[in-house]
Design a protein around this motif. Structure first.
Motif, PDB file in Angstrom:
ATOM      1  N   GLU A 246       0.810  -1.217   0.000  1.00 35.89           N
ATOM      2  CA  GLU A 246       0.000   0.000   0.000  1.00 35.89           C
ATOM      3  C   GLU A 246       0.846   1.271   0.000  1.00 35.89           C
ATOM      4  O   GLU A 246       0.460   2.289   0.556  1.00 35.89           O
ATOM      5  CB  GLU A 246      -1.001   0.018   1.172  1.00 35.89           C
ATOM      6  CG  GLU A 246      -2.229  -0.830   0.926  1.00 35.89           C
ATOM      7  CD  GLU A 246      -3.382  -0.502   1.875  1.00 35.89           C
ATOM      8  OE1 GLU A 246      -3.293   0.492   2.614  1.00 35.89           O
ATOM      9  OE2 GLU A 246      -4.366  -1.246   1.857  1.00 35.89           O
ATOM     10  N   ILE A 250      -1.659   3.651  -4.669  1.00 31.54           N
ATOM     11  CA  ILE A 250      -2.730   2.810  -4.128  1.00 31.54           C
ATOM     12  C   ILE A 250      -2.902   3.072  -2.639  1.00 31.54           C
ATOM     13  O   ILE A 250      -4.013   2.959  -2.100  1.00 31.54           O
ATOM     14  CB  ILE A 250      -2.454   1.312  -4.402  1.00 31.54           C
ATOM     15  CG1 ILE A 250      -3.717   0.476  -4.168  1.00 31.54           C
ATOM     16  CG2 ILE A 250      -1.289   0.807  -3.562  1.00 31.54           C
ATOM     17  CD1 ILE A 250      -4.860   0.800  -5.112  1.00 31.54           C
ATOM     18  N   TRP A 276      -6.441  -2.647  -6.114  1.00 29.22           N
ATOM     19  CA  TRP A 276      -5.566  -3.033  -5.002  1.00 29.22           C
ATOM     20  C   TRP A 276      -4.819  -4.320  -5.331  1.00 29.22           C
ATOM     21  O   TRP A 276      -3.606  -4.430  -5.104  1.00 29.22           O
ATOM     22  CB  TRP A 276      -6.393  -3.199  -3.731  1.00 29.22           C
ATOM     23  CG  TRP A 276      -5.568  -3.279  -2.467  1.00 29.22           C
ATOM     24  CD1 TRP A 276      -5.286  -2.260  -1.620  1.00 29.22           C
ATOM     25  CD2 TRP A 276      -4.939  -4.443  -1.934  1.00 29.22           C
ATOM     26  NE1 TRP A 276      -4.510  -2.698  -0.579  1.00 29.22           N
ATOM     27  CE2 TRP A 276      -4.272  -4.051  -0.749  1.00 29.22           C
ATOM     28  CE3 TRP A 276      -4.855  -5.772  -2.330  1.00 29.22           C
ATOM     29  CZ2 TRP A 276      -3.545  -4.927   0.046  1.00 29.22           C
ATOM     30  CZ3 TRP A 276      -4.115  -6.660  -1.552  1.00 29.22           C
ATOM     31  CH2 TRP A 276      -3.477  -6.247  -0.377  1.00 29.22           C
ATOM     32  N   ALA A 279      -2.181  -3.644  -7.875  1.00 29.81           N
ATOM     33  CA  ALA A 279      -1.032  -2.970  -7.280  1.00 29.81           C
ATOM     34  C   ALA A 279      -0.163  -3.946  -6.501  1.00 29.81           C
ATOM     35  O   ALA A 279       1.074  -3.892  -6.562  1.00 29.81           O
ATOM     36  CB  ALA A 279      -1.502  -1.836  -6.366  1.00 29.81           C
ATOM     37  N   VAL A 316      -5.534   4.206 -11.056  1.00 36.09           N
ATOM     38  CA  VAL A 316      -5.803   4.469  -9.641  1.00 36.09           C
ATOM     39  C   VAL A 316      -6.130   5.941  -9.413  1.00 36.09           C
ATOM     40  O   VAL A 316      -7.101   6.280  -8.727  1.00 36.09           O
ATOM     41  CB  VAL A 316      -4.597   4.051  -8.778  1.00 36.09           C
ATOM     42  CG1 VAL A 316      -4.762   4.537  -7.341  1.00 36.09           C
ATOM     43  CG2 VAL A 316      -4.434   2.534  -8.789  1.00 36.09           C
TER      44      VAL A 316
END
Length: 397
Positions: A246, A250, A276, A279, A316
């Motif tokens: 993360e 993202i 997500w 990513a 994103v």
């Protein structure tokens, strides 16, 4: 060398060089001299001749001790592009001269490759380097031309430069690779203001700039081969960096989702999860790529990682603006800035959306990367190239 032995060496170094009581630059110079800068480099050049896989343990040990770093975000072009090229193609004298101040950040580097008429087709570049004699009577080159989209040129001392030395040869064959001292007369750096309102980039005009022949990397006419080392490392540096889960774009979107539940509507959860997962898959693919690189040079796989990084960032950032609605149309600050790196996480959604548009251009356009992936990874037939064997001077421009 085992990890325990390597971290033990770091502890010994820290015992002799207290981070709290040592000047930052002195500390970094000593770390380089101890071989604890980039441990995969040879002994005497900041390393210990180990695998690249050993680097994270060293960096983590220094970070845990509160040791100063070399501000890698601000000197990324030197670390990620210039240094691997100098190491592979430079002479012993060039490595000794440039690598230490590059790693410590004493000397900032930039990249003079792209031109107004040679971006995606870099081999069509027209900046000329002609043999000449310098002010001190030494052999060298006189360079004239224009470069564009040059990050950090306004702060850099050195530049890696591609110039045409033989226009009678086909475009890939008449190029030579140089290191250019940007403090020399004839170098004019001008800011390029981009869609974000900032000027990360510059255009650089070269007028009768003198470059000693000792600043040439590789043989005369071998610039395209040398440049491949730079370009492959650049794509890994942009899209394949080590990041936690993360991180980056993202992470910003995930925070918005958690902190603004009122924005969630039908279908938005599924859309977020797809991004997500993509990513995370990209992050793990980049991790795998770095492990593969530990034993050798970057290959065409780096183009795939960089291509996926660019496309995902744009998806994103676009979804975040849609999620925010009218709030996403605001922009935090149009003040003219000259940032040393891109800050995805601490800027507004509007900034992220606008800045992500550049991801499919910098480090090789997505269209060119698709060609590289098709030909060098998938083994598909190459596109027809009618200009492959035509002298550069005879190409239409």
């Amino acid at each position: 060398m085992q990890t325990d032995e390597l971290t033990g060496r770091v502890r010994e170094f820290l015992a002799a060089h207290d981070p709290a009581g040592t000047q930052r630059l002195d500390f970094l110079r000593a770390r380089f001299d101890a071989g604890l800068a980039w441990v995969s480099f040879p002994v005497g050049l900041g390393g210990l001749g180990l695998s690249r896989a050993a680097q994270p343990a060293v960096d983590a040990a220094f970070a845990a001790a509160g040791a100063p770093d070399n501000d890698p975000l601000s000197i990324g072009i030197g670390l990620g592009m210039a240094a691997p090229t100098i190491l592979r193609h430079g002479t012993d004298e060039q490595r000794q001269r440039w690598l230490r101040p590059l790693w410590t950040g004493e000397e900032v580097w930039c990249q003079l490759f792209s031109e107004p008429g040679a971006g995606s087709d870099l081999a069509a570049l027209g900046t000329r380097a002609v043999r000449g004699t310098g002010p001190d009577g030494t052999d060298g080159w006189i360079v004239n031309g224009q470069k564009v989209w040059t990050s950090m040129a306004h702060q850099a001392r050195w530049a890696i430069l591609l110039a045409r030395t033989d226009p009678d040869l086909p475009k890939h064959q008449g190029i030579t690779y140089f290191v250019c001292d940007l403090t020399h007369p004839g170098v004019d750096v001008r800011p390029l203001r981009q869609i974000t309102g900032e000027a990360e980039f510059n255009e650089v005009f070269l007028t009768d700039v003198w470059i000693p022949d000792g600043y040439r990397l590789g043989g005369v006419g071998e610039g395209w081969r040398v440049a491949q080392t730079t370009l492959m490392n650049e794509r890994v540096a942009i899209g394949g960096g080590a990041v936690p889960r993360e991180a980056g774009m993202i992470g910003a979107l995930s925070r918005t989702w958690r902190e603004r539940p009122e924005l969630r509507g039908p279908g938005t959860h599924d859309a977020l999860m797809k991004l997500w997962v993509a990513a995370e898959a990209g992050r793990l693919a980049a991790t795998r790529l770095r492990e593969q690189l530990a034993a050798g040079q970057p290959g065409a796989e780096g183009s795939a990682v960089k291509y996926a990084f660019a496309r995902l960032n744009q998806e994103v950032s676009g979804f975040e603006l849609e999620l925010l609605g009218a709030d996403g149309l605001t922009y935090d600050d149009w003040t003219m800035r000259r940032p040393s790196h891109v800050d995805w996480e601490n800027r507004s959604p509007g900034y992220r959306y606008l800045r992500a548009k550049g991801n499919s251009i910098e480090g090789g356009t997505s269209e060119i990367l698709c060609n590289i992936i098709a030909e060098r990874v998938l083994g598909l037939p190459p596109e027809p190239r009618a200009d492959k064997d035509v002298a550069w001077k005879d190409l239409p421009r």
